[in-house]
Design an enzyme around this catalytic site. Structure first.
Site, PDB file in Angstrom:
ATOM      1  N   GLY A 243       3.020  25.484  20.821  1.00 20.88           N
ATOM      2  CA  GLY A 243       2.962  26.924  20.649  1.00 20.88           C
ATOM      3  C   GLY A 243       3.775  27.768  21.597  1.00 20.88           C
ATOM      4  O   GLY A 243       3.884  28.984  21.414  1.00 20.88           O
ATOM      5  N   GLU A 285       1.864  19.202  22.341  1.00 22.46           N
ATOM      6  CA  GLU A 285       2.559  19.030  21.054  1.00 22.46           C
ATOM      7  C   GLU A 285       3.592  20.126  20.827  1.00 22.46           C
ATOM      8  O   GLU A 285       3.484  20.899  19.872  1.00 22.46           O
ATOM      9  CB  GLU A 285       1.547  19.077  19.905  1.00 22.46           C
ATOM     10  CG  GLU A 285       0.469  18.035  19.958  1.00 22.46           C
ATOM     11  CD  GLU A 285      -0.573  18.226  18.852  1.00 22.46           C
ATOM     12  OE1 GLU A 285      -0.745  19.350  18.340  1.00 22.46           O
ATOM     13  OE2 GLU A 285      -1.217  17.227  18.499  1.00 22.46           O
ATOM     14  N   PRO A 286       4.606  20.220  21.671  1.00 23.59           N
ATOM     15  CA  PRO A 286       5.600  21.269  21.452  1.00 23.59           C
ATOM     16  C   PRO A 286       6.479  20.983  20.240  1.00 23.59           C
ATOM     17  O   PRO A 286       6.869  19.832  19.998  1.00 23.59           O
ATOM     18  CB  PRO A 286       6.441  21.231  22.742  1.00 23.59           C
ATOM     19  CG  PRO A 286       6.295  19.835  23.244  1.00 23.59           C
ATOM     20  CD  PRO A 286       4.924  19.378  22.847  1.00 23.59           C
ATOM     21  N   GLY A 287       6.752  22.008  19.493  1.00 24.04           N
ATOM     22  CA  GLY A 287       7.692  21.891  18.374  1.00 24.04           C
ATOM     23  C   GLY A 287       8.860  22.820  18.639  1.00 24.04           C
ATOM     24  O   GLY A 287       9.925  22.429  19.107  1.00 24.04           O
ATOM     25  N   ARG A 288       8.612  24.096  18.392  1.00 26.53           N
ATOM     26  CA  ARG A 288       9.650  25.122  18.533  1.00 26.53           C
ATOM     27  C   ARG A 288      10.372  25.057  19.880  1.00 26.53           C
ATOM     28  O   ARG A 288      11.601  25.098  19.930  1.00 26.53           O
ATOM     29  CB  ARG A 288       8.995  26.499  18.379  1.00 26.53           C
ATOM     30  CG  ARG A 288       9.972  27.653  18.332  1.00 26.53           C
ATOM     31  CD  ARG A 288       9.221  28.989  18.401  1.00 26.53           C
ATOM     32  NE  ARG A 288       8.132  29.070  17.455  1.00 26.53           N
ATOM     33  CZ  ARG A 288       8.252  29.452  16.179  1.00 26.53           C
ATOM     34  NH1 ARG A 288       9.423  29.789  15.702  1.00 26.53           N
ATOM     35  NH2 ARG A 288       7.198  29.503  15.386  1.00 26.53           N
ATOM     36  N   TYR A 327       8.448  35.830   8.414  1.00 29.05           N
ATOM     37  CA  TYR A 327       7.720  36.291   9.613  1.00 29.05           C
ATOM     38  C   TYR A 327       8.356  37.524  10.235  1.00 29.05           C
ATOM     39  O   TYR A 327       8.057  37.834  11.396  1.00 29.05           O
ATOM     40  CB  TYR A 327       7.731  35.193  10.690  1.00 29.05           C
ATOM     41  CG  TYR A 327       7.325  33.806  10.255  1.00 29.05           C
ATOM     42  CD1 TYR A 327       6.023  33.546   9.836  1.00 29.05           C
ATOM     43  CD2 TYR A 327       8.224  32.740  10.298  1.00 29.05           C
ATOM     44  CE1 TYR A 327       5.636  32.268   9.464  1.00 29.05           C
ATOM     45  CE2 TYR A 327       7.849  31.462   9.934  1.00 29.05           C
ATOM     46  CZ  TYR A 327       6.560  31.226   9.517  1.00 29.05           C
ATOM     47  OH  TYR A 327       6.186  29.961   9.162  1.00 29.05           O
ATOM     48  N   CYS A 354      18.834  36.153  -4.674  1.00 31.60           N
ATOM     49  CA  CYS A 354      18.544  37.292  -5.538  1.00 31.60           C
ATOM     50  C   CYS A 354      17.204  37.929  -5.181  1.00 31.60           C
ATOM     51  O   CYS A 354      16.281  37.945  -5.984  1.00 31.60           O
ATOM     52  CB  CYS A 354      18.543  36.798  -6.979  1.00 31.60           C
ATOM     53  SG  CYS A 354      18.220  38.079  -8.156  1.00 31.60           S
ATOM     54  N   GLU A 355      17.082  38.393  -3.944  1.00 30.57           N
ATOM     55  CA  GLU A 355      15.858  39.057  -3.470  1.00 30.57           C
ATOM     56  C   GLU A 355      16.286  40.058  -2.410  1.00 30.57           C
ATOM     57  O   GLU A 355      17.087  39.713  -1.531  1.00 30.57           O
ATOM     58  CB  GLU A 355      14.914  38.057  -2.783  1.00 30.57           C
ATOM     59  CG  GLU A 355      14.539  36.865  -3.615  1.00 30.57           C
ATOM     60  CD  GLU A 355      13.069  36.832  -4.003  1.00 30.57           C
ATOM     61  OE1 GLU A 355      12.312  37.731  -3.573  1.00 30.57           O
ATOM     62  OE2 GLU A 355      12.718  35.900  -4.733  1.00 30.57           O
ATOM     63  N   TYR A 383      11.806  25.238  12.356  1.00 34.34           N
ATOM     64  CA  TYR A 383      11.369  25.897  11.125  1.00 34.34           C
ATOM     65  C   TYR A 383      12.556  26.540  10.402  1.00 34.34           C
ATOM     66  O   TYR A 383      12.434  27.584   9.777  1.00 34.34           O
ATOM     67  CB  TYR A 383      10.240  26.913  11.427  1.00 34.34           C
ATOM     68  CG  TYR A 383       9.158  26.279  12.276  1.00 34.34           C
ATOM     69  CD1 TYR A 383       8.327  25.297  11.741  1.00 34.34           C
ATOM     70  CD2 TYR A 383       8.992  26.586  13.629  1.00 34.34           C
ATOM     71  CE1 TYR A 383       7.374  24.657  12.511  1.00 34.34           C
ATOM     72  CE2 TYR A 383       8.037  25.948  14.416  1.00 34.34           C
ATOM     73  CZ  TYR A 383       7.235  24.990  13.845  1.00 34.34           C
ATOM     74  OH  TYR A 383       6.299  24.354  14.616  1.00 34.34           O
TER      75      TYR A 383
HETATM   76  C1  LIG Z   1       2.918  23.454  14.356  1.00 35.23           C
HETATM   77  C2  LIG Z   1       2.077  22.698  15.278  1.00 35.23           C
HETATM   78  C3  LIG Z   1       2.506  22.410  16.568  1.00 35.23           C
HETATM   79  C4  LIG Z   1       3.811  22.941  17.114  1.00 35.23           C
HETATM   80  O1  LIG Z   1       3.837  24.310  17.279  1.00 35.23           O
HETATM   81  P1  LIG Z   1       5.108  25.012  17.978  1.00 35.23           P
HETATM   82  O2  LIG Z   1       4.783  26.427  17.983  1.00 35.23           O
HETATM   83  O3  LIG Z   1       6.289  24.692  17.137  1.00 35.23           O
HETATM   84  O4  LIG Z   1       5.222  24.426  19.353  1.00 35.23           O
HETATM   85  C5  LIG Z   1       1.712  21.632  17.360  1.00 35.23           C
HETATM   86  N1  LIG Z   1       0.528  21.148  16.924  1.00 35.23           N
HETATM   87  C6  LIG Z   1       0.070  21.405  15.683  1.00 35.23           C
HETATM   88  C7  LIG Z   1      -1.228  20.841  15.267  1.00 35.23           C
HETATM   89  C8  LIG Z   1       0.826  22.185  14.825  1.00 35.23           C
HETATM   90  O5  LIG Z   1       0.360  22.455  13.607  1.00 35.23           O
END
Ligand SMILES: *Cc1c(COP(=O)(O)O)cnc(C)c1O
Length: 430
Positions: A243, A285-288, A327, A354-355, A383
């Protein structure tokens, strides 16, 4: 505009990881996603270092949904990353990439019987989101003659400063089990013969540009850990989710590093687990924050138009990057072939879909543009391609990966036959 270290402006062109974006656009065509593998790896190592310096037992699980390209998963797997997977598809990708099953966690609020069976078969830990799911998983494990290790997802009932569509820890959210019901859920799990509760999980939301909500969530988690420990549950891990946000507005958003995160969160974690007398692994659990700034989306100007605004009509739209439409997200844009020309003119950068919501950037100062110019949309690694579609029957674009001075495709561009490949002709039309 402030640029991260892997982006640079030289001789009027934007460079990523030492490669000229204009030359890449010529070679591979546009639209084109370009990713720096070095940057992704650096951010992963930053997480490991920042957390590991403060607590010895740390796992960084990449949130695979942010960008599911196997080449990225493989690069992370080679450095010891695990993954948060949210579907059977993501589980297969993580295993294909060489991630160890013990470093994967199968999350999700709505798993199918097939998902549960797959997790059991592959001995993947599951984050359970409801008591209904708990009993289904117990039955699946029993049928396979196995014991499945689980965590529950806690809903910590926290409001976080982010877009409502990506705040996932609100009391009203669809995710997780209300924190007051968590001890009861673990008690129920202890009664399941083929389930072993070993972890505790939360994920409070995404694109959070303030460390304090993570501190609050950690407090909730260690408080719950105390209750669980006194119930006799031996926690092997506490997972604080992902997050951490990134500064999409380069000159005004705060830039929070894994170091900032670890410095605030780990002391709370350590104090909490010491009070319980336990030493579980700390998972994040970093994603972004691992992948967003690693990537630019290159798109070519098809035409410019002066109407009530000045529009630059480009060849990528929300089919390839839906975040602005979905978003109201902001992405910096740079004219990649005129990168040191004076920004004199306000442009709204619009896609080919087309939006009317198909805007990549609204009223930005850019140099005078003409057909053929290349616009780079920054911070497109999370994303971005992952949420792309074939809307308007537009084949998805290729993705290029750069490591050191090496450049290679990590996904070819789709063709029209990819669009029709899954279509069937009903027998009455034969
Ligand atoms: C999407 C998600 C993440 C990653 O979130 P980011 O904002 O991209 O870091 C981690 N854990 C879970 C369970 C998620 O659904």
């Amino acid at each position: 505009m402030k640029l991260p270290r892997h982006l640079a402006i030289q001789n009027g062109h934007l460079y990523i990881n030492g490669q000229d974006c204009v030359a890449l656009a010529e070679k591979y065509g546009t639209p084109l996603y370009v990713t720096s593998e070095d940057r992704v790896v650096e951010q992963f190592e930053n997480y490991k270092k920042a957390l590991g310096a403060r607590y010895p037992k740390v796992q960084v699980l990449y949130a695979a949904k942010a960008n599911g390209n196997l080449a990225l998963l493989r690069a992370l797997a080679q450095r010891g990353a695990g993954a948060d997977v949210f579907s059977s598809g993501e589980l297969h990708l993580a295993l294909d990439a060489g991630m160890e099953p013990g470093r994967l966690l199968f999350n999700g609020s709505s798993k199918t019987p097939g998902d549960l069976k797959l997790a059991v078969e592959k001995s993947i830990r599951v984050t359970v989101d409801s008591l209904d799911e708990l009993h289904q998983l117990d039955a699946a494990a029993k049928a396979a003659g196995k014991t499945t290790e689980i965590s529950f997802r806690v809903n910590p009932a926290l409001t976080v400063p982010t877009h409502p569509k990506i705040a996932t820890g609100l009391a009203t959210s669809k995710f997780g089990i209300p924190h007051k019901d968590i001890p009861g859920a673990y008690r129920e799990a202890l009664g399941c013969k083929n389930i072993m509760p070993v972890g505790l999980h939360c994920h409070i939301g995404s694109q959070i540009l303030d460390i304090e909500p993570f501190a609050r969530a950690t407090e909730v988690m260690v408080r719950i850990a105390k209750d669980l420990t006194s119930m006799g549950i031996q926690l092997k891990f506490i997972d604080l989710g992902g997050g951490l946000g990134i500064p999409y507005r380069h000159d005004t958003d705060p830039y929070l590093t894994p170091e900032d995160y670890a410095a605030r969160v780990v002391p709370i974690f350590k104090e909490g687990i010491e009070a319980c007398g336990i030493t579980p692994e700390l998972w994040v659990e970093p994603g972004r924050s691992l992948v967003a700034d690693s990537t630019v989306l290159l798109t070519r100007v098809n035409s410019v138009k002066s109407a009530h605004k000045r529009f630059a009509n480009v060849d990528a739209g929300f089919n390839l990057l839906i975040r602005p439409a979905m978003y109201d997200a902001y992405h910096e844009v740079i004219a990649a072939n005129k990168a040191d020309s004076e920004p004199t003119t306000d442009y709204t950068v619009t896609g080919p879909i087309c939006e009317s919501g198909d805007l990549l950037a609204t009223e930005r100062k850019l140099p005078e543009l003409a057909a053929g110019d290349i616009i780079a949309v920054l911070d497109a690694g999370a994303y971005g391609f992952a949420m792309s579609s074939q809307y308007n029957s537009r084949p998805r674009c290729p993705e290029v990966l750069i490591r050191g001075s090496d450049v290679a495709l990590m996904r070819r561009g789709e063709t029209l036959s990819d669009i029709t490949a899954t279509m069937e002709r009903p027998p009455w039309q034969k």
